[in-house]
Motif scaffolding. Structure first.
Motif, PDB file in Angstrom:
ATOM      1  N   HIS A   1       1.461   1.241  -9.785  1.00  0.00           N
ATOM      2  CA  HIS A   1       2.527   1.237 -10.788  1.00  0.00           C
ATOM      3  C   HIS A   1       3.509   0.101 -10.512  1.00  0.00           C
TER       4      HIS A   1
ATOM      5  N   SER B   1       0.860  -1.190   0.000  1.00  0.00           N
ATOM      6  CA  SER B   1       0.000   0.000   0.000  1.00  0.00           C
ATOM      7  C   SER B   1       0.888   1.229   0.000  1.00  0.00           C
ATOM      8  N   ASN B   2       0.312   2.348  -0.408  1.00  0.00           N
ATOM      9  CA  ASN B   2       1.038   3.611  -0.390  1.00  0.00           C
ATOM     10  C   ASN B   2       0.042   4.736  -0.221  1.00  0.00           C
ATOM     11  N   ARG B   3       0.468   5.813   0.421  1.00  0.00           N
ATOM     12  CA  ARG B   3      -0.415   6.962   0.615  1.00  0.00           C
ATOM     13  C   ARG B   3      -0.968   7.441  -0.716  1.00  0.00           C
ATOM     14  N   THR B   4      -0.119   7.450  -1.748  1.00  0.00           N
ATOM     15  CA  THR B   4      -0.578   7.717  -3.115  1.00  0.00           C
ATOM     16  C   THR B   4      -0.742   6.365  -3.796  1.00  0.00           C
ATOM     17  N   PHE B   5      -1.980   5.904  -3.895  1.00  0.00           N
ATOM     18  CA  PHE B   5      -2.248   4.535  -4.339  1.00  0.00           C
ATOM     19  C   PHE B   5      -1.681   4.246  -5.725  1.00  0.00           C
ATOM     20  N   SER B   6      -1.635   5.257  -6.585  1.00  0.00           N
ATOM     21  CA  SER B   6      -1.154   5.044  -7.949  1.00  0.00           C
ATOM     22  C   SER B   6       0.292   4.544  -7.966  1.00  0.00           C
ATOM     23  N   LYS B   7       1.087   4.913  -6.944  1.00  0.00           N
ATOM     24  CA  LYS B   7       2.469   4.453  -6.886  1.00  0.00           C
ATOM     25  C   LYS B   7       2.538   2.955  -6.601  1.00  0.00           C
TER      26      LYS B   7
ATOM     27  N   GLU C   1      -5.435  -0.406  -1.344  1.00  0.00           N
ATOM     28  CA  GLU C   1      -5.595   0.997  -0.944  1.00  0.00           C
ATOM     29  C   GLU C   1      -5.528   1.198   0.563  1.00  0.00           C
TER      30      GLU C   1
END
Length: 277
Positions: free
Chosen positions: A42, A33-39, A54
């Motif tokens: 990717h 997971s990442n605070r910016t989900f798009s990362k 998410e």
């Protein structure tokens, strides 16, 4: 075993990619997971089978081993989010030096570890610093040792020495790269040698030097003495550096430690509401 990563920034992605490339982890064993989900998405698109989610809580629900790859000042908020979800059998690994094992154990009922990696792990090399919490068993240590051995040399250190150990193992590559950059710049400016040629020669030199120090049985002092013939060119250059760099590395360590203690104080205030005595 499912391995989770909360944070897929620079070091989080390096760990994920290194373990996949080493074969120590399969993509279908990783949840991120990442605070910016798009990362995170990717990363999952580059490594089919890797699961991007998410929710940080979903990472905890699905994984036995969870890596926290976030900034020190983000830890308290994240741990408050996760502390009611984690169970005693799970292992949480922090990869940042200012967050102490005691900070993790203060809020979490699960097993905790601090393991500080290095960019050198991307080449399946370098060291990983290990500080184990009170609940970590011999079996847990073996699990972590085997996992990190695939990409590094795990070295157990006292937590009091994690900052200076990090200066050497984790910051060191940047320090050495800066030194080489300046050497290359000077070589180009003074002689006109093509930059790519100077860069290649310097890289090969550094690789060979590392092998002499790790596999060749040389200490830094012995290597310097072997190359530096009295009255020779290398000796003259080293005499210059001895004068110009006198005390510089002591000041460098002073700066890294001052910043470290500043960060520790910030973490302490977040965890305890004040600076711990």
């Amino acid at each position: 075993m499912k391995v989770g990563f909360i944070g897929t920034g620079s070091m989080g992605s390096i760990l994920i990619e290194s373990w996949i490339r080493s074969g120590a982890l399969q993509t279908n064993e990783i949840v991120a997971s990442n605070r910016t989900f798009s990362k995170a998405e990717h990363l999952a698109s580059r490594y089919p089978g890797l699961k991007a989610v998410e929710s940080n809580i979903q990472v905890v629900h699905e994984c036995d081993l969870i890596f926290l790859c976030i900034k020190p000042t983000e830890y308290k908020k994240l741990l408050d989010e996760l502390k009611g979800v984690l169970v005693p059998s799970q292992i949480v690994v922090s990869i940042t030096s200012p967050v102490m094992v005691k900070h993790l154990e203060h809020l979490l009922s699960c097993k905790v570890v601090k393991m500080i990696p290095s960019i050198t792990n991307y080449m399946l090399s370098g060291a990983t610093l290990c500080v184990y919490g009170n609940q970590i068993t011999a079996e847990d240590r073996l699990l972590l040792f085997d996992l990190f051995s695939a990409i590094s040399t795990p070295v157990e250190v006292k937590e009091d020495y994690t900052r200076i150990s990090s200066d050497l193992s984790s910051c060191g590559p940047a320090f050495i790269a800066f030194f080489l950059q300046k050497l290359i710049d000077a070589a180009v400016e003074e002689t006109g040698i093509p930059r790519d040629e100077a860069t290649r020669l310097s890289g090969e030199m550094l690789l060979g030097t590392a092998k002499l120090l790790t596999e060749g049985g040389f200490t830094p002092e012995a290597l310097r003495e072997r190359v530096s013939v009295p009255g020779g060119i290398t000796a003259a250059a080293i005499q210059l550096m001895s004068t110009e760099l006198d005390g510089m590395f002591n000041r460098l360590i002073g700066i890294t430690h001052a910043k470290y203690y500043e960060d520790v104080e910030k973490v302490e205030s977040l965890f305890y509401g004040k600076i711990a005595e």
